[in-house]
Design an enzyme around this catalytic site. Structure first.
Site, PDB file in Angstrom:
ATOM      1  N   SER A 142      38.380  49.518  40.725  1.00 48.62           N
ATOM      2  CA  SER A 142      39.484  49.922  39.842  1.00 48.62           C
ATOM      3  C   SER A 142      39.941  51.294  40.307  1.00 48.62           C
ATOM      4  CB  SER A 142      38.960  50.012  38.401  1.00 48.62           C
ATOM      5  OG  SER A 142      39.869  50.706  37.577  1.00 48.62           O
ATOM      6  N   TYR A 155      32.691  52.443  32.031  1.00 51.22           N
ATOM      7  CA  TYR A 155      33.553  51.751  32.998  1.00 51.22           C
ATOM      8  C   TYR A 155      33.763  52.621  34.242  1.00 51.22           C
ATOM      9  CZ  TYR A 155      37.575  48.829  34.440  1.00 51.22           C
ATOM     10  OH  TYR A 155      38.445  48.012  35.121  1.00 51.22           O
TER      11      TYR A 155
HETATM   12  P1  NAD Z   1      39.861  39.382  32.311  1.00 54.21           P
HETATM   13  O1  NAD Z   1      39.253  39.733  31.003  1.00 54.21           O
HETATM   14  O2  NAD Z   1      41.166  38.671  32.372  1.00 54.21           O
HETATM   15  O3  NAD Z   1      38.830  38.550  33.197  1.00 54.21           O
HETATM   16  C1  NAD Z   1      37.482  38.871  33.262  1.00 54.21           C
HETATM   17  C2  NAD Z   1      36.735  37.693  33.800  1.00 54.21           C
HETATM   18  O4  NAD Z   1      35.341  38.026  33.816  1.00 54.21           O
HETATM   19  C3  NAD Z   1      36.863  36.438  32.919  1.00 54.21           C
HETATM   20  O5  NAD Z   1      36.849  35.295  33.741  1.00 54.21           O
HETATM   21  C4  NAD Z   1      35.600  36.502  32.070  1.00 54.21           C
HETATM   22  O6  NAD Z   1      35.178  35.235  31.563  1.00 54.21           O
HETATM   23  C5  NAD Z   1      34.627  37.043  33.098  1.00 54.21           C
HETATM   24  N1  NAD Z   1      33.425  37.621  32.525  1.00 54.21           N
HETATM   25  C6  NAD Z   1      33.319  38.579  31.578  1.00 54.21           C
HETATM   26  N2  NAD Z   1      32.018  38.818  31.312  1.00 54.21           N
HETATM   27  C7  NAD Z   1      31.314  37.983  32.108  1.00 54.21           C
HETATM   28  C8  NAD Z   1      29.939  37.754  32.296  1.00 54.21           C
HETATM   29  N3  NAD Z   1      28.998  38.404  31.585  1.00 54.21           N
HETATM   30  N4  NAD Z   1      29.562  36.807  33.191  1.00 54.21           N
HETATM   31  C9  NAD Z   1      30.481  36.105  33.887  1.00 54.21           C
HETATM   32  N5  NAD Z   1      31.798  36.297  33.753  1.00 54.21           N
HETATM   33  C10 NAD Z   1      32.195  37.221  32.874  1.00 54.21           C
HETATM   34  O7  NAD Z   1      39.916  40.772  33.084  1.00 54.21           O
HETATM   35  P2  NAD Z   1      40.684  41.257  34.405  1.00 54.21           P
HETATM   36  O8  NAD Z   1      41.616  42.317  33.990  1.00 54.21           O
HETATM   37  O9  NAD Z   1      41.162  40.101  35.208  1.00 54.21           O
HETATM   38  O10 NAD Z   1      39.481  41.987  35.140  1.00 54.21           O
HETATM   39  C11 NAD Z   1      38.878  41.512  36.325  1.00 54.21           C
HETATM   40  C12 NAD Z   1      38.280  42.674  37.076  1.00 54.21           C
HETATM   41  O11 NAD Z   1      39.317  43.559  37.452  1.00 54.21           O
HETATM   42  C13 NAD Z   1      37.283  43.497  36.251  1.00 54.21           C
HETATM   43  O12 NAD Z   1      36.210  43.893  37.077  1.00 54.21           O
HETATM   44  C14 NAD Z   1      38.117  44.691  35.842  1.00 54.21           C
HETATM   45  O13 NAD Z   1      37.315  45.831  35.620  1.00 54.21           O
HETATM   46  C15 NAD Z   1      38.992  44.866  37.064  1.00 54.21           C
HETATM   47  N6  NAD Z   1      40.208  45.630  36.827  1.00 54.21           N
HETATM   48  C16 NAD Z   1      41.143  45.226  35.934  1.00 54.21           C
HETATM   49  C17 NAD Z   1      42.280  45.990  35.764  1.00 54.21           C
HETATM   50  C18 NAD Z   1      43.368  45.598  34.813  1.00 54.21           C
HETATM   51  O14 NAD Z   1      44.288  46.405  34.605  1.00 54.21           O
HETATM   52  N7  NAD Z   1      43.356  44.429  34.236  1.00 54.21           N
HETATM   53  C19 NAD Z   1      42.457  47.159  36.499  1.00 54.21           C
HETATM   54  C20 NAD Z   1      41.485  47.530  37.394  1.00 54.21           C
HETATM   55  C21 NAD Z   1      40.364  46.760  37.563  1.00 54.21           C
END
Ligand code: NAD
Length: 260
Positions: A142, A155
């Protein structure tokens, strides 16, 4: 481009992980989906990927907070496909609170899911990658792996940890055909961020659209969300020959967030 490769994308039932899994499948890789959600919806996603891209798609329900689940998932992948070529460590959760009010169980869960899970998948996938001297480990960190934000201590700590892990693993593998890199997205409008948009809308008594614009205005100079499709294209680039000397980077795709 990725025909016959087998890719695991953790946390791929939603958001960024799903976008990356679809992009890898569109490039010819067989994919293993992982994450939580409604069983019927997950089956529809899995079958849809097989149908649309003509690859094999499997689903593993491992809880990425649990090392034993991760071990079982990797063993099942090897039993079915006989190889693991690409690992995308994407599963992640967020919790927003001041550090002195941060629930201890949330801290532990964020460190386990957002950081330790990448250690486990990496150590368990490497023997298979080393057999063919080819592999790609892509850690979805991130912008919070590069800079901090208030109320996100767990985080930010976990994501900085992911960037550190990426560098150490890349160096250990520097003279092999296996690369390890991190992707550092800014705001992407997924369920993880929608929660923060909803909280801001409720707190300020404004619409969801206004809250999205306010959130972007705080941090992301482009004023636009990054998309899962754009992040999927970056992951596919990391998997290609052109990226074989890209090693240990933390590549931000963030609308200008960390350029400020
Ligand atoms: P999201 O909530 O849409 O997806 C998260 C995914 O992780 C889902 O499939 C969920 O079921 C799964 N998950 C959660 N806990 C779990 C566990 N204990 N075991 C297995 N699967 C699990 O979130 P996202 O925004 O797509 O995030 C995905 C990644 O991207 C994360 O690592 C997040 O930190 C990172 N990220 C997101 C953003 C953003 O703005 N959305 C920005 C930077 C980084």
């Amino acid at each position: 481009m990725l025909q016959d490769k087998v890719a695991l994308v953790t946390g791929s039932t939603s958001g960024i992980g799903l976008g990356i899994a679809q992009a890898l499948a569109a490039s010819g890789a067989h994919v293993v989906l992982n994450g939580f959600g409604d069983a019927q919806e997950i089956e529809a996603l899995r079958a849809g990927i097989e149908q649309r891209y003509g690859v094999q798609a499997a689903y593993q329900p491992a809880d990425m907070a649990r090392a034993a689940d991760i071990e079982a998932m990797m063993a099942a992948m090897l039993a079915r496909f006989g190889r693991i070529d690409i690992v995308v460590n994407n599963a992640g959760i967020q919790h927003v609170a001041d550090v002195d009010a941060f629930p201890v169980e949330k801290w532990d869960a964020i460190i386990a899911i957002n950081l330790s899970s990448a250690f486990h998948t990496t150590r368990l996938a490497l023997p298979s990658m080393k057999e063919r001297n080819w592999g790609r480990i892509i850690n979805v960190a991130s912008v919070h792996g590069l800079v901090g934000s208030a109320q996100k201590s767990a985080y930010v700590a976990a994501k900085h940890g992911v960037v550190g892990l990426t560098k150490a693993v890349a160096l250990e593998l520097a003279q092999t055909g296996i690369t390890c890199n991190a992707i550092c997205p800014g705001w992407v409008l997924t369920p993880l961020v929608q929660n923060q948009v909803d909280a801001l809308a409720a707190q300020r008594g404004i619409s969801g659209e206004e809250a999205s614009a306010a959130l972007l205005a705080q941090k992301q100079p482009s004023g636009q969300f990054v998309t899962p499709e754009q992040l999927g294209a970056l992951a596919v680039f990391f998997c290609g020959d052109a990226a074989s000397q890209v090693r240990g980077v933390a590549w931000n795709m963030d609308g200008g967030w960390v350029a400020q």
